[in-house]
Design a protein around this motif. Structure first.
Motif, PDB file in Angstrom:
ATOM      1  N   ILE A 128      52.248  19.205  35.021  1.00 26.17           N
ATOM      2  CA  ILE A 128      53.262  18.589  35.878  1.00 26.17           C
ATOM      3  C   ILE A 128      54.135  17.632  35.068  1.00 26.17           C
ATOM      4  O   ILE A 128      53.636  16.829  34.287  1.00 26.17           O
ATOM      5  N   GLY A 129      55.443  17.757  35.257  1.00 26.29           N
ATOM      6  CA  GLY A 129      56.390  16.898  34.552  1.00 26.29           C
ATOM      7  C   GLY A 129      57.371  16.231  35.503  1.00 26.29           C
ATOM      8  O   GLY A 129      57.195  16.250  36.735  1.00 26.29           O
ATOM      9  N   LEU A 130      58.401  15.660  34.945  1.00 26.39           N
ATOM     10  CA  LEU A 130      59.376  14.888  35.708  1.00 26.39           C
ATOM     11  C   LEU A 130      60.013  15.701  36.830  1.00 26.39           C
ATOM     12  O   LEU A 130      60.122  15.235  37.965  1.00 26.39           O
ATOM     13  N   ALA A 169      60.770  17.092  42.469  1.00 25.73           N
ATOM     14  CA  ALA A 169      60.886  18.175  43.454  1.00 25.73           C
ATOM     15  C   ALA A 169      59.771  18.157  44.494  1.00 25.73           C
ATOM     16  O   ALA A 169      59.699  19.064  45.328  1.00 25.73           O
ATOM     17  N   GLY A 170      58.935  17.145  44.466  1.00 24.66           N
ATOM     18  CA  GLY A 170      57.854  17.062  45.442  1.00 24.66           C
ATOM     19  C   GLY A 170      58.347  17.130  46.881  1.00 24.66           C
ATOM     20  O   GLY A 170      57.645  17.646  47.761  1.00 24.66           O
ATOM     21  N   PHE A 171      59.556  16.646  47.138  1.00 22.79           N
ATOM     22  CA  PHE A 171      60.160  16.738  48.469  1.00 22.79           C
ATOM     23  C   PHE A 171      60.221  18.188  48.926  1.00 22.79           C
ATOM     24  O   PHE A 171      59.941  18.503  50.092  1.00 22.79           O
ATOM     25  N   ILE A 172      60.582  19.088  48.020  1.00 23.65           N
ATOM     26  CA  ILE A 172      60.726  20.501  48.367  1.00 23.65           C
ATOM     27  C   ILE A 172      59.362  21.128  48.641  1.00 23.65           C
ATOM     28  O   ILE A 172      59.212  21.957  49.543  1.00 23.65           O
ATOM     29  N   ALA A 173      58.360  20.715  47.890  1.00 24.85           N
ATOM     30  CA  ALA A 173      57.024  21.292  48.045  1.00 24.85           C
ATOM     31  C   ALA A 173      56.320  20.835  49.308  1.00 24.85           C
ATOM     32  O   ALA A 173      55.602  21.618  49.944  1.00 24.85           O
ATOM     33  N   PHE A 174      56.519  19.569  49.713  1.00 30.17           N
ATOM     34  CA  PHE A 174      55.724  19.008  50.811  1.00 30.17           C
ATOM     35  C   PHE A 174      56.564  18.563  52.005  1.00 30.17           C
ATOM     36  O   PHE A 174      56.254  18.894  53.152  1.00 30.17           O
ATOM     37  N   TRP A 175      57.623  17.851  51.766  1.00 28.03           N
ATOM     38  CA  TRP A 175      58.438  17.329  52.869  1.00 28.03           C
ATOM     39  C   TRP A 175      59.271  18.426  53.528  1.00 28.03           C
ATOM     40  O   TRP A 175      59.408  18.445  54.747  1.00 28.03           O
ATOM     41  N   GLU A 234      50.919  25.250  44.122  1.00 23.92           N
ATOM     42  CA  GLU A 234      50.239  24.729  42.924  1.00 23.92           C
ATOM     43  C   GLU A 234      50.408  23.211  42.837  1.00 23.92           C
ATOM     44  O   GLU A 234      49.451  22.483  42.546  1.00 23.92           O
ATOM     45  N   PHE A 235      51.608  22.741  43.106  1.00 22.60           N
ATOM     46  CA  PHE A 235      51.899  21.311  42.988  1.00 22.60           C
ATOM     47  C   PHE A 235      51.123  20.507  44.029  1.00 22.60           C
ATOM     48  O   PHE A 235      50.462  19.509  43.701  1.00 22.60           O
ATOM     49  N   THR A 236      51.199  20.902  45.289  1.00 17.78           N
ATOM     50  CA  THR A 236      50.573  20.111  46.348  1.00 17.78           C
ATOM     51  C   THR A 236      49.052  20.191  46.309  1.00 17.78           C
ATOM     52  O   THR A 236      48.385  19.341  46.894  1.00 17.78           O
ATOM     53  N   ASN A 237      48.514  21.196  45.630  1.00 15.82           N
ATOM     54  CA  ASN A 237      47.056  21.313  45.517  1.00 15.82           C
ATOM     55  C   ASN A 237      46.510  20.710  44.230  1.00 15.82           C
ATOM     56  O   ASN A 237      45.288  20.723  44.013  1.00 15.82           O
ATOM     57  N   HIS A 238      47.388  20.196  43.377  1.00 12.68           N
ATOM     58  CA  HIS A 238      46.913  19.478  42.196  1.00 12.68           C
ATOM     59  C   HIS A 238      46.147  18.243  42.683  1.00 12.68           C
ATOM     60  O   HIS A 238      46.614  17.529  43.577  1.00 12.68           O
ATOM     61  N   PRO A 239      44.954  17.977  42.139  1.00 13.31           N
ATOM     62  CA  PRO A 239      44.111  16.898  42.671  1.00 13.31           C
ATOM     63  C   PRO A 239      44.808  15.553  42.802  1.00 13.31           C
ATOM     64  O   PRO A 239      44.681  14.884  43.838  1.00 13.31           O
ATOM     65  N   VAL A 240      45.558  15.134  41.792  1.00 13.53           N
ATOM     66  CA  VAL A 240      46.227  13.831  41.847  1.00 13.53           C
ATOM     67  C   VAL A 240      47.322  13.837  42.907  1.00 13.53           C
ATOM     68  O   VAL A 240      47.465  12.882  43.685  1.00 13.53           O
ATOM     69  N   VAL A 241      48.087  14.904  42.962  1.00 19.37           N
ATOM     70  CA  VAL A 241      49.170  14.997  43.952  1.00 19.37           C
ATOM     71  C   VAL A 241      48.584  15.023  45.361  1.00 19.37           C
ATOM     72  O   VAL A 241      49.041  14.303  46.255  1.00 19.37           O
ATOM     73  N   LYS A 242      47.569  15.856  45.547  1.00 18.03           N
ATOM     74  CA  LYS A 242      46.974  16.023  46.885  1.00 18.03           C
ATOM     75  C   LYS A 242      46.460  14.709  47.443  1.00 18.03           C
ATOM     76  O   LYS A 242      46.591  14.436  48.647  1.00 18.03           O
ATOM     77  N   GLU A 243      45.908  13.874  46.587  1.00 15.44           N
ATOM     78  CA  GLU A 243      45.366  12.582  47.027  1.00 15.44           C
ATOM     79  C   GLU A 243      46.457  11.553  47.312  1.00 15.44           C
ATOM     80  O   GLU A 243      46.175  10.505  47.903  1.00 15.44           O
ATOM     81  N   ASN A 244      47.676  11.839  46.890  1.00 24.27           N
ATOM     82  CA  ASN A 244      48.738  10.854  47.027  1.00 24.27           C
ATOM     83  C   ASN A 244      49.914  11.350  47.857  1.00 24.27           C
ATOM     84  O   ASN A 244      51.051  10.908  47.670  1.00 24.27           O
TER      85      ASN A 244
END
Length: 224
Positions: free
Chosen positions: A152-154, A159-165, A192-202
């Motif tokens: 995961i990079g910048l 782009a987390g908005f696109i994956a989750f929001w 893949e992004f939203t299921n990454h352990p750090v992302v999923k917890e946050n």
């Protein structure tokens, strides 16, 4: 755990994709920080002190020195804590990552927001077309597991908005933009992004996010 560099504070709002970007970056790097949840209807004196220009979240305060704007903060975090880099080392690749991150904020997010939460149908339809065009650019740019390669990079964090929001918005207002048929790479990346352990917890609770967007949509349609 990342090497200590003094006191770190973060002012945010739980449902804000911009504040969540910063939390994800800090957690990925193992930075210890104190989090302050803001009420944007009753902003704290500290928030107004640290971000007098925009009076918005997120604000990162490092050893008493404040920084605003999530993309600026992400680059500062990467420059300060070198472990788990989120920006490429090569100047050209770094510039590309900065370009696409700003593209997301300048083109994708405004178009999606207007497509979902604009009362005028013509404006809404035009914004939906702009959203699809912007998403297609990202689909074409995605060449690996993540925008940052195999890690995961910048651009991924931006782009987390696109994956989750965005999926939460789609559910709330009956909009469909990010289909797996039209954007197969983006769709897979989002999982893949939203299921990454750090992302999923946050990430914020999805049901509360959907409820918030439903209420926002209802207030707009009621005022027509």
């Amino acid at each position: 755990m990342a090497k200590e560099y003094g006191e770190v504070q973060l002012f945010g709002v739980g449902g804000s994709p911009y504040a969540r970007r910063v939390r994800i970056a800090l957690e990925m790097k193992g930075v210890q920080y104190t989090y302050f949840e803001e009420d944007l209807r009753n902003k704290s004196d500290l928030l107004l002190k640290y971000n007098p220009v925009h009076k918005k979240v997120p604000v990162l305060v490092h050893n008493g020195k404040p920084l605003a704007e999530s993309l600026v903060i992400l680059e500062y975090i990467d420059d300060t804590w070198g472990n788990h880099p989120i920006l490429p080392q090569q100047p050209y690749d770094r510039a590309l990552a900065q370009f696409w991150s700003r593209f997301i904020d300048d083109k994708c997010l405004p178009a999606i927001t207007k497509a979902a939460f604009t009362a005028n149908k013509e404006e809404r339809d035009n914004s939906a077309e702009e959203s699809l065009e912007a998403l297609q650019f990202l689909e074409n740019e995605l060449k690996h597991k993540f925008f940052g390669g195999e890690t995961i990079g910048l651009v991924d964090i931006a782009a987390g908005f696109i994956a989750f929001w965005l999926p939460a918005i789609e559910e709330a207002v009956g909009l469909k933009l990010l289909s797996c048929e039209k954007f197969p790479k983006l769709h897979k990346w989002g999982q893949e992004f939203t299921n990454h352990p750090v992302v999923k917890e946050n990430l914020p609770p999805r049901d509360k996010l959907v409820g918030f967007f439903k209420a926002r949509y209802a207030s707009i349609t009621a005022s027509k």
